[in-house]
Scaffold this motif. Structure first.
Motif, PDB file in Angstrom:
ATOM      1  N   PRO A 181       0.815  -1.213   0.000  1.00  0.00           N
ATOM      2  CA  PRO A 181       0.000   0.000   0.000  1.00  0.00           C
ATOM      3  C   PRO A 181       0.851   1.267   0.000  1.00  0.00           C
ATOM      4  O   PRO A 181       0.404   2.326  -0.417  1.00  0.00           O
ATOM      5  CB  PRO A 181      -0.820  -0.122   1.283  1.00  0.00           C
ATOM      6  N   SER A 182       2.105   1.155   0.471  1.00  0.00           N
ATOM      7  CA  SER A 182       2.992   2.307   0.559  1.00  0.00           C
ATOM      8  C   SER A 182       4.426   1.848   0.770  1.00  0.00           C
ATOM      9  O   SER A 182       4.663   0.777   1.321  1.00  0.00           O
ATOM     10  CB  SER A 182       2.567   3.197   1.742  1.00  0.00           C
ATOM     11  N   ILE A 204       6.256   3.795   2.619  1.00  0.00           N
ATOM     12  CA  ILE A 204       6.530   4.476   3.887  1.00  0.00           C
ATOM     13  C   ILE A 204       6.437   3.469   5.032  1.00  0.00           C
ATOM     14  O   ILE A 204       5.460   2.747   5.171  1.00  0.00           O
ATOM     15  CB  ILE A 204       5.537   5.636   4.114  1.00  0.00           C
ATOM     16  N   THR A 205       7.495   3.438   5.850  1.00  0.00           N
ATOM     17  CA  THR A 205       7.537   2.573   7.025  1.00  0.00           C
ATOM     18  C   THR A 205       7.938   3.413   8.231  1.00  0.00           C
ATOM     19  O   THR A 205       8.530   4.480   8.086  1.00  0.00           O
ATOM     20  CB  THR A 205       8.533   1.410   6.850  1.00  0.00           C
ATOM     21  N   ALA A 247      12.526   6.695  -0.022  1.00  0.00           N
ATOM     22  CA  ALA A 247      11.112   7.084   0.094  1.00  0.00           C
ATOM     23  C   ALA A 247      10.778   7.549   1.500  1.00  0.00           C
ATOM     24  O   ALA A 247       9.883   8.377   1.692  1.00  0.00           O
ATOM     25  CB  ALA A 247      10.210   5.918  -0.306  1.00  0.00           C
ATOM     26  N   ASN A 248      11.517   7.050   2.471  1.00  0.00           N
ATOM     27  CA  ASN A 248      11.291   7.425   3.874  1.00  0.00           C
ATOM     28  C   ASN A 248      12.242   8.522   4.332  1.00  0.00           C
ATOM     29  O   ASN A 248      12.401   8.742   5.538  1.00  0.00           O
ATOM     30  CB  ASN A 248      11.442   6.185   4.765  1.00  0.00           C
TER      31      ASN A 248
END
Length: 78
Positions: A9-10, A12-13, A72-73
């Motif tokens: 879904p993303s 991002i963690t 991405a994070n």
């Protein structure tokens, strides 16, 4: 590619370890998408399990996925 499970879904963690776990999952999902025969994948595991070059190549795939997730994070910096 049709898949009922939304495993991404993303990117991002919350933490780097979650990012690493996601990288491993992405690598595994990629292999399953490329080699769709689960029984053949299982059979091939024994062949690469003792092949240093193939194990290193697998680690490189995970590292590449992790680089993407880390970027991405924003490298988990605030």
């Amino acid at each position: 590619m049709e898949n009922a499970e939304n495993y991404l879904p993303s990117l991002i963690t919350s933490t780097p370890i979650e990012g690493r776990e996601l990288a491993i999952k992405l690598a595994r999902k990629s292999i399953a998408a490329i080699q769709t025969d689960a029984e053949l994948r299982k059979k091939l595991r024994s062949e690469y399990a003792e092949d240093t070059a193939q194990l290193i190549a697998s680690a490189q795939v995970i590292a590449t996925e992790f680089q993407t997730i880390a970027a991405a994070n924003n490298y988990w910096r605030k």
